[in-house]
Structures are given as structure tokens and as C-alpha cells.
Design an enzyme around this catalytic site. Structure first.
Site, PDB file in Angstrom:
ATOM      1  CB  SER A   1      -9.542   0.422   0.502  1.00 33.19           C
ATOM      2  OG  SER A   1      -9.091   0.598  -0.804  1.00 33.19           O
TER       3      SER A   1
ATOM      4  CG  HIS B   1      -5.323   3.557   1.299  1.00 31.79           C
ATOM      5  ND1 HIS B   1      -5.045   2.270   0.909  1.00 31.79           N
ATOM      6  CD2 HIS B   1      -6.630   3.776   0.981  1.00 31.79           C
ATOM      7  CE1 HIS B   1      -6.126   1.727   0.377  1.00 31.79           C
ATOM      8  NE2 HIS B   1      -7.104   2.617   0.411  1.00 31.79           N
TER       9      HIS B   1
ATOM     10  CG  ASP C   1      -2.228   0.664   1.051  1.00 29.90           C
ATOM     11  OD1 ASP C   1      -2.205   1.886   0.843  1.00 29.90           O
ATOM     12  OD2 ASP C   1      -3.293   0.016   1.124  1.00 29.90           O
TER      13      ASP C   1
END
Length: 277
Positions: free
Chosen positions: A234, A90, A50
Site C-alpha cells: 500500500s 490509510h 481509500d
């Protein structure tokens, strides 16, 4: 939250239809207590491919044990130690979700995305290849590629992971378009449902997306020690990754096939009325 607000591929897990999600046959003798009762995820390494992990974020509890990044040099990917951490927030969000379920896993950060949450497909593939070589037990993939050119590369990598007992948990794309490796059968593909319960998940008998987990209005960790609330496939995927880690910590040596069957057996799907003959 209306259907129009939901990430793509989430439809089977919203307004649960007993006729659509009801199990035709349930594996008997398996329940959640057997699957992960008493487990904390201890001893399981979970890779997060990520934007990098913010190691000192309060939500990560010092559980980040290794950090690497994939840098592109003259068009070629190179895996190097990562000193920058999370460039977007994220990955830290995904790590916090995983630790919320499996608080004693070891997190391994594999940064392939930049500050704009974008990256090269070749870097993604190289990061995935590195994770497989390291034999990480679980790898969370809350990212995907639309590149047709990379289709055979990702196909080969996910098969290699499958054959080496590396569990790949992949978020489906948030828009209704093909993406890889999320739609390959070797991965644990995940889309979102809107029920605010981290332990509630569904198995979809009609893939390509096989599992639904909480991914709508999820409280998440974010960059610079912060937090926020967000929606997306996600954030559904790391719920399944966390549960997978709990099971693997309790039942060492399970194959991805066996783990997928266990998750399907203990999912929150409605039961069919009556008993099959």
C-alpha cells in the site's frame, strides 16, 4: 527485515538479482532529469481511492481540493460529498507519500473504505468509475478486491481508464493471492522493496507486478494529525503515483503506455554487462 516479513509479490525487488532484473534493452536518451527535472506535479490531479483524506493533516499541506464518498443505499452505490475525512489513516498516509514527491499536485479524496479499512467491492468499483469520469490524471489504488464476480467489472473499468489516459497505480495484495485490479496489465502494479529511498524504484521485466518501490518501514502520516512507520505494498504504490504525477506535469498529454515506458527506462535496474549485438 527478512523475506518472510515482506509483503507478497515483493520478491523480485529484494536482494536484487542482476540476471533477473537487468534490462535486456534500455531506451536510450531518457534520463530522470528529462523525465521530471524541475517538476513539482503542479496542475496534476491525483485521486486516492481509500479511507478518505484528513484535509487538515500537516503532511497534506492543504492540497486536498475535493472529497467524495461512496455510500451504499439499498445495495446501490451513490457518490456524495464527504464530510467525514479519513476514518482509518490509510489514505492520509498515501497522500503524504505522494506529496513528499510531488508537492504541488491536487489531491482528490474518494472514500470507499470504513473505519475498519473494509468496504464493498461495488463501492470500490463506483469510486473508480467516478474517478475515470472526472478524468483524474493519476489515481492511487492501495486496495484491491478478491471477488471473482467483480473481475469483469474491474477489467472493463481499467481498460476504460487506459483508453482515456487515466493512470491507475495499484498496490499488489500483501498476500500471494489474485486480487483486482492490481494484476491487470492496464494498471501500474506495484510491490515493495526495503531500501529507504523514495526515489529508488525498479521495473520488473517479468510481471504481473511491474514496479517495486519503497514499502518497508516507511515513515507515514496517520490519523488525527499523527504519524507512524508501516510496511506494505500500500505504501509502495503512492511512490510510483507521485513520480507519475511529476512526469505528467512536465510532459502533458502522455498516455499510460508512454508513461510506463518512461518509468521503465529510468528505473534503478542493474545493467547487463557488455553490450547486446
Amino acid at each position: 527485515m527478512t523475506d518472510l516479513d515482506l509483503p507478497a509479490w515483493s520478491e523480485p525487488f529484494v536482494d536484487i538479482d542482476p540476471l533477473r532484473l537487468a534490462r535486456r534493452m534500455r531506451i536510450r536518451g531518457l534520463n530522470r532529469s528529462w523525465a521530471w527535472g524541475g517538476s513539482t506535479g503542479a496542475g496534476v490531479r491525483v485521486g486516492i481511492i481509500d479511507s478518505g483524506l484528513e484535509s487538515d493533516h500537516p503532511a497534506l499541506h492543504g492540497r486536498v481540493t475535493e472529497k467524495v464518498a461512496v455510500e451504499m443505499v439499498d445495495g446501490e452505490p451513490h457518490v456524495v460529498p464527504d464530510e467525514l475525512g479519513d476514518l482509518f489513516g490509510h489514505a492520509t498516509a498515501c497522500g503524504g507519500i505522494i506529496l513528499g514527491l510531488a508537492p504541488e499536485v491536487e489531491l482528490v479524496s474518494i472514500r470507499v473504505l470504513g473505519a475498519d479499512l473494509r468496504g464493498k467491492g461495488a463501492a470500490f468499483a463506483a469510486g473508480l468509475e467516478w474517478a475515470i469520469e472526472q478524468r483524474l490524471e493519476v489515481v492511487n489504488l492501495s486496495l484491491s478486491s478478491k471477488s471473482e464476480a467483480l473481475f469483469p467489472i474491474f477489467h472493463g473499468l481499467v481498460d476504460e481508464a487506459y483508453f482515456h489516459n487515466v493512470v491507475l497505480v495499484s498496490a499488489a495484495n500483501n498476500v500471494p493471492a489474485p486480487s483486482y485490479p492490481s494484476l491487470f496489465s492496464s494498471v501500474f502494479s506495484v510491490a515493495a522493496h526495503a531500501q529507504p529511498d523514495p526515489m529508488r524504484f525498479y521495473y520488473n521485466p517479468e510481471p504481473p507486478v511491474e514496479f517495486g518501490a519503497w514499502g518497508v518501514d516507511v515513515p507515514i502520516a496517520w490519523k488525527d494529525g499523527g504519524s507512524t512507520i508501516a510496511t506494505g505494498n500500500s505504501f509502495a504504490a503512492p511512490h510510483i503515483a507521485g513520480l507519475a504525477a511529476l512526469i505528467l506535469a512536465k510532459h502533458r498529454g502522455l498516455t499510460p503506455f508512454e508513461l510506463k515506458a518512461i518509468l521503465a527506462a529510468v528505473a534503478d535496474n542493474p545493467r547487463r554487462r557488455g553490450r547486446p549485438r
